[in-house]
Scaffold this active site. Structure first.
Site, PDB file in Angstrom:
ATOM      1  N   GLY A  48      27.782  48.489  -9.388  1.00  0.00           N
ATOM      2  CA  GLY A  48      28.681  47.493  -8.789  1.00  0.00           C
ATOM      3  C   GLY A  48      29.335  46.557  -9.788  1.00  0.00           C
ATOM      4  N   ASP A  71      21.818  53.056  -8.124  1.00  0.00           N
ATOM      5  CA  ASP A  71      22.819  52.674  -7.115  1.00  0.00           C
ATOM      6  C   ASP A  71      22.893  53.801  -6.099  1.00  0.00           C
ATOM      7  OD1 ASP A  71      25.521  52.022  -5.845  1.00  0.00           O
ATOM      8  OD2 ASP A  71      25.375  50.459  -7.361  1.00  0.00           O
ATOM      9  N   ARG A 118      31.070  38.854  -0.622  1.00  0.00           N
ATOM     10  CA  ARG A 118      31.857  38.345   0.516  1.00  0.00           C
ATOM     11  C   ARG A 118      33.356  38.399   0.244  1.00  0.00           C
ATOM     12  NH1 ARG A 118      31.844  31.889   0.451  1.00  0.00           N
ATOM     13  NH2 ARG A 118      31.312  31.579  -1.735  1.00  0.00           N
ATOM     14  N   ASN A 131      22.907  42.749   3.910  1.00  0.00           N
ATOM     15  CA  ASN A 131      22.140  42.737   2.656  1.00  0.00           C
ATOM     16  C   ASN A 131      20.634  42.534   2.842  1.00  0.00           C
ATOM     17  OD1 ASN A 131      24.555  43.135   1.404  1.00  0.00           O
ATOM     18  ND2 ASN A 131      24.784  41.058   0.609  1.00  0.00           N
ATOM     19  N   THR A 155      21.435  39.324  -5.047  1.00  0.00           N
ATOM     20  CA  THR A 155      22.117  39.608  -3.783  1.00  0.00           C
ATOM     21  C   THR A 155      22.155  38.382  -2.862  1.00  0.00           C
ATOM     22  OG1 THR A 155      21.265  41.858  -3.981  1.00  0.00           O
ATOM     23  CG2 THR A 155      22.118  41.226  -1.811  1.00  0.00           C
ATOM     24  N   ASP A 187      24.858  28.775 -11.044  1.00  0.00           N
ATOM     25  CA  ASP A 187      25.157  27.365 -10.725  1.00  0.00           C
ATOM     26  C   ASP A 187      24.963  26.490 -11.971  1.00  0.00           C
ATOM     27  OD1 ASP A 187      25.570  28.088  -8.015  1.00  0.00           O
ATOM     28  OD2 ASP A 187      23.398  28.119  -7.727  1.00  0.00           O
ATOM     29  N   ARG A 190      27.825  27.275 -14.418  1.00  0.00           N
ATOM     30  CA  ARG A 190      29.055  26.569 -13.999  1.00  0.00           C
ATOM     31  C   ARG A 190      28.966  25.084 -14.331  1.00  0.00           C
ATOM     32  NH1 ARG A 190      29.243  29.982  -8.513  1.00  0.00           N
ATOM     33  NH2 ARG A 190      30.793  31.519  -9.139  1.00  0.00           N
ATOM     34  N   HIS A 214      21.261  28.270  -3.315  1.00  0.00           N
ATOM     35  CA  HIS A 214      22.509  28.822  -3.854  1.00  0.00           C
ATOM     36  C   HIS A 214      23.556  28.990  -2.757  1.00  0.00           C
ATOM     37  CE1 HIS A 214      25.229  30.976  -6.409  1.00  0.00           C
ATOM     38  NE2 HIS A 214      25.235  32.011  -5.576  1.00  0.00           N
TER      39      HIS A 214
HETATM   40  N1  LIG Z   1      23.181  34.984  -6.975  1.00  0.00           N
HETATM   41  C1  LIG Z   1      24.422  34.723  -7.320  1.00  0.00           C
HETATM   42  O1  LIG Z   1      24.696  33.696  -7.952  1.00  0.00           O
HETATM   43  C2  LIG Z   1      25.511  35.685  -7.007  1.00  0.00           C
HETATM   44  C3  LIG Z   1      25.311  36.704  -6.123  1.00  0.00           C
HETATM   45  N2  LIG Z   1      26.297  37.618  -5.839  1.00  0.00           N
HETATM   46  C4  LIG Z   1      25.968  38.676  -4.888  1.00  0.00           C
HETATM   47  O2  LIG Z   1      25.619  39.876  -5.584  1.00  0.00           O
HETATM   48  C5  LIG Z   1      25.819  41.000  -4.709  1.00  0.00           C
HETATM   49  C6  LIG Z   1      26.539  42.113  -5.437  1.00  0.00           C
HETATM   50  O3  LIG Z   1      27.848  41.714  -5.780  1.00  0.00           O
HETATM   51  P1  LIG Z   1      28.858  42.733  -6.518  1.00  0.00           P
HETATM   52  O4  LIG Z   1      28.195  43.422  -7.626  1.00  0.00           O
HETATM   53  O5  LIG Z   1      30.093  41.978  -6.777  1.00  0.00           O
HETATM   54  O6  LIG Z   1      29.105  43.778  -5.348  1.00  0.00           O
HETATM   55  P2  LIG Z   1      29.637  45.301  -5.474  1.00  0.00           P
HETATM   56  O7  LIG Z   1      30.018  45.747  -4.126  1.00  0.00           O
HETATM   57  O8  LIG Z   1      30.624  45.405  -6.572  1.00  0.00           O
HETATM   58  O9  LIG Z   1      28.322  46.067  -5.956  1.00  0.00           O
HETATM   59  C7  LIG Z   1      27.221  46.212  -5.149  1.00  0.00           C
HETATM   60  C8  LIG Z   1      26.603  47.562  -5.448  1.00  0.00           C
HETATM   61  O10 LIG Z   1      25.439  47.695  -4.642  1.00  0.00           O
HETATM   62  C9  LIG Z   1      25.358  49.064  -4.279  1.00  0.00           C
HETATM   63  N3  LIG Z   1      24.465  49.226  -3.142  1.00  0.00           N
HETATM   64  C10 LIG Z   1      24.684  48.933  -1.840  1.00  0.00           C
HETATM   65  N4  LIG Z   1      23.610  49.264  -1.119  1.00  0.00           N
HETATM   66  C11 LIG Z   1      22.683  49.756  -1.974  1.00  0.00           C
HETATM   67  C12 LIG Z   1      21.371  50.273  -1.831  1.00  0.00           C
HETATM   68  N5  LIG Z   1      20.780  50.351  -0.635  1.00  0.00           N
HETATM   69  N6  LIG Z   1      20.731  50.686  -2.941  1.00  0.00           N
HETATM   70  C13 LIG Z   1      21.323  50.627  -4.142  1.00  0.00           C
HETATM   71  N7  LIG Z   1      22.562  50.171  -4.338  1.00  0.00           N
HETATM   72  C14 LIG Z   1      23.228  49.731  -3.261  1.00  0.00           C
HETATM   73  C15 LIG Z   1      26.779  49.475  -3.991  1.00  0.00           C
HETATM   74  O11 LIG Z   1      26.940  50.892  -4.034  1.00  0.00           O
HETATM   75  C16 LIG Z   1      27.519  48.744  -5.102  1.00  0.00           C
HETATM   76  O12 LIG Z   1      27.686  49.568  -6.241  1.00  0.00           O
HETATM   77  C17 LIG Z   1      26.578  40.449  -3.511  1.00  0.00           C
HETATM   78  O13 LIG Z   1      25.688  40.268  -2.436  1.00  0.00           O
HETATM   79  C18 LIG Z   1      27.098  39.107  -3.991  1.00  0.00           C
HETATM   80  O14 LIG Z   1      27.312  38.190  -2.954  1.00  0.00           O
HETATM   81  C19 LIG Z   1      27.503  37.538  -6.451  1.00  0.00           C
HETATM   82  C20 LIG Z   1      27.762  36.542  -7.357  1.00  0.00           C
HETATM   83  C21 LIG Z   1      26.824  35.507  -7.661  1.00  0.00           C
HETATM   84  O1  LIG Z   2      30.358  33.057  -3.793  1.00  0.00           O
HETATM   85  C1  LIG Z   2      29.902  34.206  -3.697  1.00  0.00           C
HETATM   86  O2  LIG Z   2      29.946  34.895  -2.679  1.00  0.00           O
HETATM   87  C2  LIG Z   2      29.239  34.774  -4.895  1.00  0.00           C
HETATM   88  C3  LIG Z   2      28.318  33.758  -5.437  1.00  0.00           C
HETATM   89  O3  LIG Z   2      27.220  33.582  -4.959  1.00  0.00           O
HETATM   90  C4  LIG Z   2      28.830  32.842  -6.454  1.00  0.00           C
HETATM   91  O4  LIG Z   2      29.876  33.111  -7.083  1.00  0.00           O
HETATM   92  O5  LIG Z   2      28.200  31.806  -6.671  1.00  0.00           O
END
Ligand SMILES: NC(=O)C1=CN([C@@H]2O[C@H](COP(=O)(O)OP(=O)(O)OC[C@H]3O[C@@H](n4cnc5c(N)ncnc54)[C@H](O)[C@@H]3O)[C@@H](O)[C@H]2O)C=CC1
Ligand SMILES: O=C([O-])CC(=O)C(=O)O
Length: 353
Positions: A48, A71, A118, A131, A155, A187, A190, A214
């Site tokens: 991802g 993945d 999102r 999720n 996630t 956080d 940032r 978060h």
């Molecule tokens: N904790 C934080 O500060 C942040 C959290 N996030 C969260 O991180 C998560 C991922 O974001 P992105 O990488 O941008 O999303 P993305 O959609 O680009 O990547 C997610 C990946 O997870 C894979 N996936 C889905 N279900 C799966 C499963 N059962 N087993 C294995 N892989 C699976 C998908 O195939 C995809 O490749 C989101 O929930 C997002 O909200 C994003 C930014 C900051």
């Molecule tokens: O805002 C989102 O959905 C992704 C996230 O958690 C961040 O960027 O802090």
């Protein structure tokens, strides 16, 4: 020192002797590198937006020996690509349902980034139904196949799915609250960036605890403990606090439907993973904030500065000193986090029925 001796001008000029010396030096260097690079890190959701740059950053970390990339999508292509990078880290790609178990088995650290990001107009909470089950399954497999692993959950919604993971691990029979973390490092990153820009100070020099959770007002940066001392009035603090709390929305809007923060998150997750690995090695590292089970407040999970050791959390530093305004913000965060935790527990109770 040994290398300096080998390079000494006193060495005989015999070519064979020189080659032997070089070979020995290279061997020693390789052995030293291998000895210090000793962790298998699994990235779940590796194909991802966050997973790929996170894998790249981990690939260049001297402490990582093996990267297990899982993945639902094929990870073979980008795994092969990564495997050509000239570090000693081995890349093991896995995909599909069965692959997750294989990726987790034997890992010292499991970083979970699998799941939906999102879209503009959605809250992080909106992602819970999609999720929650993904995180529950991954946590359950960790419990079975790598019960001593440290688990970082990226996630969203972090505030609730970390609780889902804890409950899933309890149900699976192996849960250690010292080894489960909601990754809130973005956080802090940032906060360092925005404060650094405001004060014209390098962000590396800024240290500020960001406590709570978060999402929105659960993100509480403690400006009164900022180092160096924050320069700015109440209005200025309020505006930077708001920007930190809505940093995710800022990126989601800018990406206009093509996901949320990925590169900054990968940077933050790589920094957090590095701190965990330093702890596992018994090395010192500045405290990092993470969302963990704690009795620091009335909320069952709460992010505070932590020091890591060989078994995960070595010390929870608890809440820093706060002014009246910050105490009020923490109170608001605690109420919201109690609800998020209850949602996680309720979901897992329903799953058990
Ligand atoms: N904790 C934080 O500060 C942040 C959290 N996030 C969260 O991180 C998560 C991922 O974001 P992105 O990488 O941008 O999303 P993305 O959609 O680009 O990547 C997610 C990946 O997870 C894979 N996936 C889905 N279900 C799966 C499963 N059962 N087993 C294995 N892989 C699976 C998908 O195939 C995809 O490749 C989101 O929930 C997002 O909200 C994003 C930014 C900051
Ligand atoms: O805002 C989102 O959905 C992704 C996230 O958690 C961040 O960027 O802090």
């Amino acid at each position: 020192m040994f290398r300096n001796q080998l390079n000494s001008t006193n060495l005989p000029k015999c070519r064979l002797f020189w080659q032997l010396c070089q070979a020995t030096t290279n061997q020693i260097q390789t052995q030293t590198q291998t000895q210090t690079r000793q962790f298998r890190v699994a990235v779940i959701g590796a194909a991802g937006g966050i997973g790929q740059p996170l894998a790249l950053l981990l690939m260049t970390n001297k402490l990582v020996t093996e990267l297990a990339l899982h993945d639902l999508e094929a990870t073979k292509g980008f795994g092969k690509d990564l495997s050509h990078i000239s570090t000693v880290c081995k890349v093991k790609p896995y995909f599909g349902e069965d692959g997750m178990k294989k990726a987790i088995k034997g890992s010292h650290i499991v970083m979970i980034t699998a799941g939906m990001p999102r879209k503009p107009g959605q809250t992080r909470d909106f992602l819970f139904d999609t999720n929650g089950p993904i995180v529950a399954r991954a946590a359950c497999l960790v419990s079975h196949y790598a019960p001593k692993a440290l688990v970082g959950i990226i996630t969203n919604p972090v505030n609730a799915v970390v609780v889902v993971a804890a409950e899933a691990m309890k149900q699976a029979g192996s849960y250690d609250p010292k080894r489960l973390f909601g990754v809130t490092t973005l956080d802090v990153v940032r906060a360092e960036k925005f404060i650094g820009e405001h004060m014209d100070v390098h962000p590396y020099e800024i240290r500020i605890p960001v406590v709570g959770g978060h999402a929105g007002t659960t993100i509480v940066p403690i400006f009164s403990q900022c180092q160096p001392r924050f320069k700015g009035d109440k209005k200025c603090i309020a505006s930077i606090v708001k920007r930190i709390q809505t940093g995710g929305d800022e990126v989601v809007r800018a990406k206009a439907g093509k996901g949320s923060a990925t590169l900054s998150m990968a940077y933050a997750a790589a920094r957090f993973t590095n701190a965990l690995m330093r702890g596992l090695k018994g090395k010192s590292c500045a405290p990092e904030c993470a969302y963990v089970e704690s009795d620091v407040t009335d909320a069952p999970f709460f992010s505070t500065p932590l020091t890591f050791g060989r078994k995960g959390i070595k010390k929870n530093h608890g809440l820093p000193k706060m002014n009246e305004s910050e105490k009020k913000q923490v109170k608001v965060a605690v109420e919201a986090l109690k609800q998020s935790a209850a949602k996680g527990v309720e979901y897992m109770n329903k799953m058990r029925e």
